[in-house]
Every structure is written in structure tokens, then in C-alpha cells.
Design a protein around this motif. Structure first.
Motif, PDB file in Angstrom:
ATOM      1  N   PRO A 105       0.820  -1.231   0.000  1.00  0.00           N
ATOM      2  CA  PRO A 105       0.000   0.000   0.000  1.00  0.00           C
ATOM      3  C   PRO A 105       0.845   1.268   0.000  1.00  0.00           C
ATOM      4  O   PRO A 105       0.457   2.288  -0.567  1.00  0.00           O
ATOM      5  CB  PRO A 105      -0.834  -0.136   1.278  1.00  0.00           C
ATOM      6  N   THR A 106       2.010   1.205   0.634  1.00  0.00           N
ATOM      7  CA  THR A 106       2.903   2.376   0.626  1.00  0.00           C
ATOM      8  C   THR A 106       3.405   2.672  -0.777  1.00  0.00           C
ATOM      9  O   THR A 106       3.439   3.825  -1.213  1.00  0.00           O
ATOM     10  CB  THR A 106       4.087   2.136   1.576  1.00  0.00           C
ATOM     11  N   GLN A 107       3.787   1.610  -1.505  1.00  0.00           N
ATOM     12  CA  GLN A 107       4.231   1.794  -2.883  1.00  0.00           C
ATOM     13  C   GLN A 107       3.099   2.318  -3.763  1.00  0.00           C
ATOM     14  O   GLN A 107       3.314   3.156  -4.648  1.00  0.00           O
ATOM     15  CB  GLN A 107       4.762   0.464  -3.440  1.00  0.00           C
ATOM     16  N   ALA A 108       1.882   1.831  -3.512  1.00  0.00           N
ATOM     17  CA  ALA A 108       0.741   2.311  -4.291  1.00  0.00           C
ATOM     18  C   ALA A 108       0.496   3.803  -4.043  1.00  0.00           C
ATOM     19  O   ALA A 108       0.218   4.571  -4.984  1.00  0.00           O
ATOM     20  CB  ALA A 108      -0.499   1.495  -3.941  1.00  0.00           C
ATOM     21  N   ARG A 109       0.589   4.224  -2.785  1.00  0.00           N
ATOM     22  CA  ARG A 109       0.421   5.652  -2.487  1.00  0.00           C
ATOM     23  C   ARG A 109       1.522   6.481  -3.128  1.00  0.00           C
ATOM     24  O   ARG A 109       1.274   7.602  -3.602  1.00  0.00           O
ATOM     25  CB  ARG A 109       0.406   5.865  -0.974  1.00  0.00           C
ATOM     26  N   LEU A 110       2.725   5.938  -3.138  1.00  0.00           N
ATOM     27  CA  LEU A 110       3.836   6.657  -3.753  1.00  0.00           C
ATOM     28  C   LEU A 110       3.613   6.820  -5.254  1.00  0.00           C
ATOM     29  O   LEU A 110       3.818   7.909  -5.819  1.00  0.00           O
ATOM     30  CB  LEU A 110       5.144   5.912  -3.487  1.00  0.00           C
ATOM     31  N   GLN A 111       3.191   5.762  -5.923  1.00  0.00           N
ATOM     32  CA  GLN A 111       2.933   5.848  -7.357  1.00  0.00           C
ATOM     33  C   GLN A 111       1.798   6.829  -7.661  1.00  0.00           C
ATOM     34  O   GLN A 111       1.868   7.596  -8.627  1.00  0.00           O
ATOM     35  CB  GLN A 111       2.594   4.450  -7.898  1.00  0.00           C
ATOM     36  N   LYS A 112       0.771   6.825  -6.823  1.00  0.00           N
ATOM     37  CA  LYS A 112      -0.326   7.756  -7.028  1.00  0.00           C
ATOM     38  C   LYS A 112       0.132   9.199  -6.818  1.00  0.00           C
ATOM     39  O   LYS A 112      -0.267  10.107  -7.557  1.00  0.00           O
ATOM     40  CB  LYS A 112      -1.459   7.420  -6.069  1.00  0.00           C
ATOM     41  N   ALA A 113       0.982   9.419  -5.826  1.00  0.00           N
ATOM     42  CA  ALA A 113       1.488  10.773  -5.579  1.00  0.00           C
ATOM     43  C   ALA A 113       2.353  11.259  -6.739  1.00  0.00           C
ATOM     44  O   ALA A 113       2.279  12.431  -7.134  1.00  0.00           O
ATOM     45  CB  ALA A 113       2.289  10.794  -4.273  1.00  0.00           C
ATOM     46  N   VAL A 114       3.158  10.359  -7.321  1.00  0.00           N
ATOM     47  CA  VAL A 114       3.972  10.750  -8.476  1.00  0.00           C
ATOM     48  C   VAL A 114       3.091  11.115  -9.657  1.00  0.00           C
ATOM     49  O   VAL A 114       3.338  12.099 -10.374  1.00  0.00           O
ATOM     50  CB  VAL A 114       4.943   9.603  -8.835  1.00  0.00           C
ATOM     51  N   TYR A 115       2.020  10.341  -9.848  1.00  0.00           N
ATOM     52  CA  TYR A 115       1.117  10.630 -10.963  1.00  0.00           C
ATOM     53  C   TYR A 115       0.395  11.968 -10.751  1.00  0.00           C
ATOM     54  O   TYR A 115       0.224  12.751 -11.699  1.00  0.00           O
ATOM     55  CB  TYR A 115       0.100   9.500 -11.106  1.00  0.00           C
ATOM     56  N   GLN A 116      -0.033  12.242  -9.542  1.00  0.00           N
ATOM     57  CA  GLN A 116      -0.688  13.520  -9.265  1.00  0.00           C
ATOM     58  C   GLN A 116       0.263  14.690  -9.467  1.00  0.00           C
ATOM     59  O   GLN A 116      -0.120  15.738  -9.996  1.00  0.00           O
ATOM     60  CB  GLN A 116      -1.237  13.516  -7.836  1.00  0.00           C
TER      61      GLN A 116
END
Length: 494
Positions: free
Chosen positions: A353-364
Motif C-alpha cells: 500500500p505504501t508503494q501504491a500511495r507513492l505511485q499515485k502521488a507521483v502521478y498527481q
């Protein structure tokens, strides 16, 4: 009375005494001499403690204030209207024992040890009231580092010994491995060659593995490291020893090594290999960063070209228009590639879940970058903004038609420019429509989670995107293809 006088007194006054009485006198004299030797003379005591018997009694000296020993010759004399030196407006109440200036009670709350000469003496000084300035400016007050001892040379020497020992061990093992591969390449029995490089340890003297401490048995065999000769096990779970494949001129050969020798030989190479290896998310982020650098380099150049093309007093040439079109096309392609890289990062599979949040933050963050750097390019769909000769405010492509284009080749060039402009406008519209959809989803999510500050910012972004889309649609509707086709047809019919 001195000792000589006492002896003479005994000889003169007590010479005729009986022997018993003389012994009693001598005994008493010896006892008194012993008591006298145990006490120091009063003059020596006075000199040692620097006491003067003519001074005041001890009771009066003990009652004196400790600060009385500090000199007051440097004190500032108070007047009838003396105020605090700090400037607080209060009347002066006392002097600082160190600098001697007048202060109020509030600004003389600090204490430090002073000598008789009113100097800072932390060892033999007397505690005295001082001002804040003298207290903070004393020696050692701002020294927060304390005592320092530089042991760098000792640590370097100790580390050098360890590093040299490791280098020697690596060199020794590399030499053995080189010799072993050369002998195996020359041919011969492998077991004999391996035992000739290093003497093997006796099997009977080692009942357990030196690493995992498992006892050897008939089903649990012993193995020898070909580089150090120690007896180890071959358990694949513990990896106490492994077969390492090596390339030799005649082919490949497997050499058994213990974990210590394998680590000593290949740890540096494994570390370098691990540094070179990049996971998929890191490679995708590097591509994203590379596209971002390219966009940041292209934007200033395009802005300069756009400014030169919009000069109302100097109409641009066809070469300037072509250059602007090339830079604009490169910039548009860079935006598309940047958005694709951001999507790849967002869609990378992960179970964390941490990696998923990181990827979402990069996309945003990538979406915000696109929105920020694409909206300022409001003049992007137009190549020129020159007014027509009659002041009607038509686009420059229309003015090209009105500027007496007497050749079909010039009209064809104008048509190609307008078609390229239309194609680029439609590409921009596709990108902006997708951005508006993405930002709209983010806005709905922010409203659902009651993040009102973020929702307000995203709402403003949606409005800006909608305004930019409307502006592009208006520019598409104003493209004068009929006039350019008429210019092409006119010269041709003539």
C-alpha cells in the motif's frame, strides 16, 4: 626557653637530686617534647593560612559578605536620577560586580564567580551578582563543543590495517582461483588438481559443519572448499558451500566454494551489480524525470520564438514560422510522452500500500506539472497574431493571403501551415479533455473526503481547463480554409 637553656637549668638546679627524682624529671621532659613535636608552631600556622592575629575576631570575619572581597573601585557612582543601563526605564538599584555599571534588580539576576579584581575566575572566585551582558560574554559561555580530541589518525590507521588484511585475503584467493582454472584448462583429473592448489582439511577431525553446526552423517556428506580447504556442508538451505560456474578456455567447470570465500571474492562485484540494477518503478521514474527536463529546456526557446513571431512591426518569414512549428511539435510530443510515463508509473502492479500511495502521488504531481506548463501556452495554436493591412485583426495566415500572394506555391505553403495548425489544435484538445476528466475525478474524490482546500484548488483547475478548451475550439472555428483555397484557386485559374 630553648633546649640548651633547659639543659643548663636541669644541670644547675637538679644536679644534687636523687637518681629516682632525676629519672622522673627526664621522663616528664621527654613526654613534653613528644607533645611539642606533634603540633606545628603558631608562626608556621599563621604563615600557612595567612591569618593576622591583630585583625578582627573570627566571628566578625565570618559574618562579612562574600562579595565584600571583590573590589568596588570601578563601580559607577549613582545619582539622584540614575536609571538602568539597559534602558528599561526602571531606576538603578545596584551595580554589576564585573563591569560596575548601574542596573535595576531585574537585570542583575545572574551570578558568576569573580576574583578580587572583578574578573571571571571559575576556580577560586566568589559568587557575585552580574548583568546579563557580562554573564553571556564570559569565557566559555558560547563554547558548546567542549573538549575535542582528534582520533582520526588512529581510526585511519586501524581501518588501514583491516583494509590491507582484506586486500591480502582477496589477492590470495584470487591467486588460488587463477591457478585452479589454469590447471583445469590444461586438463587432468579434477580432484587431483583441486587438492594440489590447497591442502584439504582432514574429514575425521571435523564432526560438524563450521558454519551451520550440523553433524555430518552418512546421508549428510562432507565437502571441501577448493580455495581454503575447510570441511563444510552442502546444504542448499544454509548455503554453507555452493558450486560456482566458471568459464575456462575448454568450456565451463563448477568449483565448490564456502560462503566466506565466495563473499570475499564476489562481494564487491555483487555490490556493483546491485547498484546497476534498477527496479521497474525506478526506471519509469527516471524516464519521467528525463521528459520533464526536456520540457523545461524547450519551453523558454518556444516562448522566445513566439514573442518574435508576435512582433507587430516586423512580420515573420516562412523560416521563422517553420522553426516555431518544429519546436511546437517537439514540445507537444514531449508532453504526450511525459503523460504516458506518468500513467505507466500509476499502473505499475504492486502489493504494497505504501508503494501504491507513492505511485499515485507521483502521478498527481505529473498531472499538476502538465496543467501548470500547458496552460500558460495560450498562444500555442496561433503561429502569428499580426493584424491585416486594413486593421480588421485577422490572423496572420489570413494576412498572408491578403498580402498579394501571387504564386500558387506561397498559397500552398499557407494551406500547409493552417493544416498543421489545425492538427496541432486537435491534439491539444485531446490532451486537455483528458486532463479535465482526470482533474474532475480528483475533484469528486476530494469533495467526497471533505478536503475543501484541495477541492477549491482543483475546481479552479477545472475552470481553467474548460476555458482553455473553449478558446481552442474558437480558434479552430476561426481558421479561414475557404480564403486559402480561394487564393490557391485564383492564381491557378489565371
Amino acid at each position: 626557653m630553648t633546649l640548651l637553656q633547659l639543659n643548663r637549668h636541669i644541670d644547675d638546679a637538679h644536679a644534687n637530686l636523687e637518681e629516682i627524682e632525676q629519672d622522673e624529671v627526664k621522663t616528664w621532659f621527654k613526654a613534653q617534647m613528644g607533645k611539642a613535636k606533634k603540633f606545628q608552631p603558631l608562626a608556621v600556622l599563621n604563615q600557612k593560612f595567612k591569618l593576622d592575629l591583630d585583625d578582627a575576631p573570627p566571628q566578625q570575619a565570618a559574618a562579612a559578605e562574600p562579595e565584600e572581597f571583590v573590589t568596588r573601585s570601578h563601580w559607577q557612582r549613582p545619582g539622584y536620577d540614575s536609571a538602568c543601563t539597559v534602558g528599561c526605564g526602571r531606576p538603578a538599584a545596584t551595580n554589576c560586580r564585573c563591569c560596575g555599571r548601574l542596573f535595576c534588580d531585574e537585570h542583575t539576576q545572574c551570578e558568576m564567580k569573580l576574583s578580587r579584581a572583578a574578573r571571571h575566575d571559575p576556580v577560586r572566585g566568589t559568587w557575585s551578582r552580574v548583568c546579563e551582558s557580562c554573564y553571556t560574554s564570559r569565557e566559555g559561555y558560547n563554547d558548546h563543543r567542549g573538549l575535542e580530541r582528534n582520533h582520526t589518525a588512529d581510526f585511519v590507521a586501524a581501518r588501514r590495517r583491516i583494509v590491507d588484511k582484506n586486500y591480502l585475503e582477496v589477492a590470495r584467493l584470487e591467486k588460488r582461483l587463477t591457478k585452479l582454472t589454469q590447471l583445469l584448462a590444461a586438463g587432468g583429473k579434477q580432484r587431483v588438481i583441486e587438492q594440489s592448489v590447497i591442502t584439504w582439511e582432514d574429514d575425521a577431525s571435523v564432526p560438524k559443519c563450521r558454519f551451520c553446526q550440523q553433524e555430518f552423517a552418512y546421508s549428510f556428506r562432507r565437502h571441501h572448499c577448493r580455495l581454503c580447504g575447510r570441511v563444510v556442508c552442502g546444504d542448499p538451505r544454509t548455503e554453507c558451500s555452493q558450486l560456482v560456474g566458471l568459464n575456462i578456455p575448454g568450456g565451463t567447470v563448477d568449483v565448490r566454494m564456502c560462503k566466506d570465500c565466495r563473499h570475499t571474492l564476489f562481494s564487491k562485484a555483487d555490490f556493483a551489480k546491485a547498484l546497476e540494477h534498477k527496479p521497474p518503478d525506478q526506471r519509469s521514474y527516471d524516464n519521467l524525470a528525463q521528459f520533464e527536463r526536456g520540457i523545461r529546456l524547450l519551453l523558454p526557446r518556444f516562448q522566445r520564438l513566439l514573442s518574435s513571431l508576435q512582433d507587430a512591426e516586423k512580420p515573420p518569414s516562412q523560416a521563422d514560422i517553420a522553426d516555431a512549428q518544429k519546436v511546437r511539435k517537439r514540445l507537444t510530443d514531449a508532453f504526450v510522452q511525459y503523460e504516458g510515463a506518468a500513467r505507466r508509473i500509476r499502473d505499475l502492479p504492486t502489493s504494497s500500500p505504501t508503494q501504491a500511495r507513492l505511485q499515485k502521488a507521483v502521478y498527481q504531481q505529473a498531472t499538476s506539472f502538465l496543467h501548470l506548463h500547458m496552460l500558460p501556452l495560450k498562444a500555442l495554436p496561433r503561429i502569428l497574431k499580426h493584424a491585416s493591412p486594413h486593421g480588421a485583426g485577422k490572423p496572420a495566415l489570413a494576412s498572408i493571403r491578403l498580402n498579394d500572394l501571387d504564386t500558387g506555391s506561397q498559397a500552398s505553403s499557407a494551406l500547409e501551415s493552417m493544416e498543421a495548425e489545425e492538427r496541432e489544435l486537435r491534439e491539444r484538445l485531446v490532451v486537455l479533455e483528458e486532463q479535465r476528466f482526470i482533474v474532475g475525478e480528483m475533484l469528486a474524490d476530494a469533495k467526497k473526503k471533505r478536503r475543501f482546500d484541495e477541492a477549491a484548488s482543483l475546481g479552479q483547475n477545472v475552470e481553467d481547463l474548460a476555458a482553455e478548451i473553449d478558446r481552442l475550439n474558437g480558434q479552430l472555428s476561426r481558421l479561414d480554409f475557404a480564403g486559402v483555397y480561394g487564393a490557391i484557386g485564383g492564381p491557378g485559374g489565371a
